[in-house]
Design a protein around this motif. Structure first.
Motif, mmCIF file in Angstrom:
data_model
loop_
_atom_site.group_PDB
_atom_site.id
_atom_site.type_symbol
_atom_site.label_atom_id
_atom_site.label_comp_id
_atom_site.label_asym_id
_atom_site.label_seq_id
_atom_site.Cartn_x
_atom_site.Cartn_y
_atom_site.Cartn_z
ATOM 1 N N PHE A 160 35.995 27.928 54.778
ATOM 2 C CA PHE A 160 36.255 26.507 55.015
ATOM 3 C C PHE A 160 37.595 26.094 54.411
ATOM 4 N N LEU A 161 37.870 26.560 53.201
ATOM 5 C CA LEU A 161 39.157 26.267 52.571
ATOM 6 C C LEU A 161 40.309 26.832 53.398
ATOM 7 N N LYS A 162 40.126 28.052 53.901
ATOM 8 C CA LYS A 162 41.170 28.700 54.694
ATOM 9 C C LYS A 162 41.420 27.922 55.985
ATOM 10 N N LEU A 163 40.364 27.403 56.591
ATOM 11 C CA LEU A 163 40.516 26.621 57.822
ATOM 12 C C LEU A 163 41.259 25.310 57.562
ATOM 13 N N ARG A 164 41.230 24.854 56.325
ATOM 14 C CA ARG A 164 41.978 23.656 55.921
ATOM 15 C C ARG A 164 43.346 24.018 55.351
ATOM 16 N N ASN A 165 43.649 25.338 55.356
ATOM 17 C CA ASN A 165 44.913 25.834 54.820
ATOM 18 C C ASN A 165 45.081 25.468 53.342
ATOM 19 N N GLU A 166 43.994 25.606 52.590
ATOM 20 C CA GLU A 166 44.022 25.333 51.163
ATOM 21 C C GLU A 166 43.886 26.619 50.367
ATOM 22 N N GLU A 167 44.245 26.548 49.113
ATOM 23 C CA GLU A 167 44.191 27.708 48.231
ATOM 24 C C GLU A 167 42.745 28.156 48.037
ATOM 25 N N LEU A 168 42.532 29.473 48.086
ATOM 26 C CA LEU A 168 41.185 30.008 47.904
ATOM 27 C C LEU A 168 40.711 29.826 46.473
ATOM 28 N N LEU A 169 39.399 29.873 46.311
ATOM 29 C CA LEU A 169 38.798 29.781 44.978
ATOM 30 C C LEU A 169 39.151 31.003 44.148
ATOM 31 N N MET A 187 41.055 16.117 61.481
ATOM 32 C CA MET A 187 39.829 15.532 60.928
ATOM 33 C C MET A 187 39.270 16.392 59.799
ATOM 34 N N LEU A 188 39.351 17.698 59.954
ATOM 35 C CA LEU A 188 38.810 18.604 58.944
ATOM 36 C C LEU A 188 39.481 18.394 57.597
ATOM 37 N N TYR A 189 40.773 18.069 57.630
ATOM 38 C CA TYR A 189 41.538 17.909 56.399
ATOM 39 C C TYR A 189 41.171 16.627 55.660
ATOM 40 N N LYS A 190 40.582 15.678 56.391
ATOM 41 C CA LYS A 190 40.260 14.387 55.782
ATOM 42 C C LYS A 190 38.912 14.395 55.063
ATOM 43 N N LEU A 191 38.109 15.419 55.286
ATOM 44 C CA LEU A 191 36.794 15.475 54.650
ATOM 45 C C LEU A 191 36.928 15.684 53.144
ATOM 46 N N ASN A 192 36.119 14.975 52.403
ATOM 47 C CA ASN A 192 36.079 15.126 50.951
ATOM 48 C C ASN A 192 35.219 16.333 50.607
ATOM 49 N N LEU A 193 35.796 17.324 49.947
ATOM 50 C CA LEU A 193 35.058 18.549 49.621
ATOM 51 C C LEU A 193 33.811 18.257 48.794
ATOM 52 N N GLU A 194 33.847 17.230 47.972
ATOM 53 C CA GLU A 194 32.704 16.918 47.112
ATOM 54 C C GLU A 194 31.519 16.356 47.896
ATOM 55 N N HIS A 195 31.740 16.038 49.157
ATOM 56 C CA HIS A 195 30.663 15.490 49.991
ATOM 57 C C HIS A 195 29.961 16.560 50.822
ATOM 58 N N ILE A 196 30.353 17.822 50.652
ATOM 59 C CA ILE A 196 29.813 18.909 51.481
ATOM 60 C C ILE A 196 28.929 19.837 50.650
ATOM 61 N N LEU A 197 27.737 20.126 51.162
ATOM 62 C CA LEU A 197 26.856 21.117 50.542
ATOM 63 C C LEU A 197 26.883 22.375 51.399
#
Length: 237
Positions: free
Chosen positions: A220-229, A1-11
């Motif tokens: 949050f990015l790391k928990l989604r296994n995505e590249e860091l900023l 579920m975490l992977y399906k969230l749109n990053l642009e929708h999170i503050l």
């Protein structure tokens, strides 16, 4: 579920708080008595209520918000940016500015708020201070009648618990174990009161708060296994 969230929708957000007054002696007699009662189970027998007042900023009844920093992702044409901004200074004004941001840009059902330990601290603290300051709560902080699965809040500490109710992990420790580079910080949370009241250095507090927002987003990015900023992707606005 975490992977399906749109990053642009999170503050993403973080707050810094201080005691309402510089010292215990600056409180009126009734407030001193109430603080003594409130803190009696937290402090050890040898620590007086006056000495323990250093920690009064943790409680919304005896503290106030001096900074709210926020960050949000923008994704366009394969370009990812993380925009960071802060509201600081006089509490009523900064709370109104934050509320306006929520109402104008993060007020839809798809929008979520995210903070580290936010469900225990940041979100309820902001809500309580808004009520104390005579403000109606924005939709994203008004939880009355909402079912648990309808609460629009994410918490990186809760995500890291994986169902373990006893586990507390600081943002600094979590960033370390996840291999997130830690920027050089010239202060920590225990220093905010002195920096605010003794140094009168609000800019220093804002910088510290913004670093925590960036780190929360990195976790949050790391928990989604995505590249860091990368540094060039972080924009101060």
């Amino acid at each position: 579920m975490l992977y399906k969230l749109n990053l642009e929708h999170i503050l993403f957000l973080d707050i810094e708080t201080v005691p309402q007054r510089p010292s215990f002696a600056d409180l009126d007699e009734n407030s001193q008595m109430l603080w003594e009662q409130k803190s009696q189970y937290q402090r050890k027998n040898e620590i007086t209520a006056e000495d323990f007042y250093e920690r009064a900023g943790i409680w919304a009844e005896f503290g106030k918000v001096v900074c709210i920093s926020v960050g949000y992702f923008t994704l366009k044409d394969n370009e990812r940016n993380f925009r960071v901004t802060s509201f600081s200074g006089e509490e009523t004004r900064l709370l109104k500015q934050f509320k306006q941001l929520l109402q104008e840009h993060f007020n839809l059902a798809k929008h979520l708020l995210c903070a580290h330990n936010g469900k225990e601290f940041d979100f309820p603290y902001i809500a309580r201070r808004m009520v104390i300051n005579g403000m109606n709560l924005p939709y994203k902080l008004d939880l009355f009648g909402k079912k648990p699965w309808d609460v629009p809040h994410l918490d990186t500490m809760e995500l890291w618990k994986f169902g373990d109710y006893k586990h507390y992990t600081s943002l600094k420790l979590l960033a370390h174990v996840l291999g997130i580079p830690s920027p050089k910080e010239d202060m920590d949370g225990s220093m905010v009161k002195d920096v605010y009241y003794n140094e009168n250095n609000l800019d220093r507090i804002v910088s510290y708060c913004e670093l925590d927002v960036i780190t929360t987003a990195q976790v949050f990015l790391k928990l989604r296994n995505e590249e860091l900023l990368g540094r060039d992707e972080i924009k101060k606005v």
